[in-house]
Enzyme design. Structure first.
Site, mmCIF file in Angstrom:
data_model
loop_
_atom_site.group_PDB
_atom_site.id
_atom_site.type_symbol
_atom_site.label_atom_id
_atom_site.label_comp_id
_atom_site.label_asym_id
_atom_site.label_seq_id
_atom_site.Cartn_x
_atom_site.Cartn_y
_atom_site.Cartn_z
ATOM 1 N N TYR A 191 0.829 -1.197 0.000
ATOM 2 C CA TYR A 191 0.000 0.000 0.000
ATOM 3 C C TYR A 191 0.871 1.257 0.000
ATOM 4 O O TYR A 191 1.960 1.270 0.590
ATOM 5 C CB TYR A 191 -0.875 0.051 1.254
ATOM 6 N N TYR B 184 -0.266 -10.194 0.287
ATOM 7 C CA TYR B 184 0.837 -9.766 1.150
ATOM 8 C C TYR B 184 0.789 -10.510 2.476
ATOM 9 O O TYR B 184 -0.261 -10.954 2.944
ATOM 10 C CB TYR B 184 0.828 -8.252 1.367
ATOM 11 N N ARG C 133 -2.637 -12.326 3.293
ATOM 12 C CA ARG C 133 -3.915 -11.774 2.904
ATOM 13 C C ARG C 133 -4.159 -12.089 1.438
ATOM 14 O O ARG C 133 -3.324 -11.850 0.582
ATOM 15 C CB ARG C 133 -3.938 -10.251 3.094
ATOM 16 N N HIS D 216 -7.495 -8.437 -2.494
ATOM 17 C CA HIS D 216 -8.773 -7.796 -2.158
ATOM 18 C C HIS D 216 -8.690 -6.300 -2.422
ATOM 19 O O HIS D 216 -7.607 -5.717 -2.491
ATOM 20 C CB HIS D 216 -9.136 -8.038 -0.688
ATOM 21 N N HIS E 137 -10.527 -2.715 -0.909
ATOM 22 C CA HIS E 137 -11.339 -2.144 0.166
ATOM 23 C C HIS E 137 -12.345 -1.139 -0.388
ATOM 24 O O HIS E 137 -12.043 -0.390 -1.330
ATOM 25 C CB HIS E 137 -10.452 -1.411 1.172
#
Length: 214
Positions: free
Chosen positions: A95, A134, A141, A144, A146
């Protein structure tokens, strides 16, 4: 409404996911964790094209996807003017957030965040890349995206997942959101629905957001 009740309802599919039609039977989209990487300091370039940053000539690395859908209430009625924020990791699984200390590289050509407004039919659309998985310590995870959606009466935070991702069954965060053990059944409405490809080859996914009252 309890999480167990939501899970029990989640198997009801929509007719025409994405922009193709109204829901014949709709249940609320499942709330999920916001996660630690919500961009409190939001970028100035937050339009519907996440793969190119304003002022930069390059484009984001990764598999291009176009995500579209509608914001509806449980009666299948559109929620015009709903505010939608989306944020995600880049193709390498990082991110653009100071709290993400991953060693994988940032992508200077990937914005990672978009701010959208649903039209009169409740419709939205954005161009992005398929996010990378990640590591979060004991598990990984799954891929995905958000969402935070502010309707006229309801606010919802949720996540969209990708069908066929081999990491789904061992994602501890997802299992916690679903209130189940690892490798449990996956409610179909957490996934982006395949809508075919655009003429330029970009994969299209549909993801409708169902708010309780709108």
């Amino acid at each position: 409404m309890t999480r167990r009740r939501l899970l029990g309802q989640a198997g009801v599919l929509l007719v025409g996911s994405g922009l193709a039609g109204r829901a014949l039977a709709a249940n609320p989209t499942m709330p999920m964790a916001m996660g630690p990487f919500y961009p409190v300091q939001q970028p100035s370039d937050a339009d519907a094209d996440l793969v190119q940053v304003a002022g930069r000539p390059g484009k984001a690395t990764g598999k291009l996807i176009e995500v579209s859908g509608r914001v509806l209430n449980m009666k299948g009625e559109p929620v015009p003017g709903a505010k939608i924020e989306v944020w995600q990791a880049n193709a390498a699984g990082r991110y653009a957030h100071k709290s993400d200390t991953s060693k994988v590289p940032l992508d200077p050509n990937f914005e990672g965040f978009a701010r959208l407004v649903a039209d009169k039919d409740g419709a939205y659309r954005y161009l992005s890349i398929e996010p990378g998985a990640y590591n979060v310590g004991r598990s990984w995870r799954a891929k995905h995206i958000h969402y935070q959606v502010d309707g006229q009466l309801n606010r919802l935070v949720t996540q969209m997942y990708f069908k066929g991702d081999p990491l789904l069954g061992q994602d501890e965060t997802l299992a916690q959101d679903l209130n189940q053990k690892l490798n449990g059944p996956m409610p179909p409405l957490i996934f982006g629905q395949a809508l075919g490809r655009r003429a330029d080859g970009v994969e299209r996914l549909g993801f409708d957001i169902i708010l309780i009252d709108g």
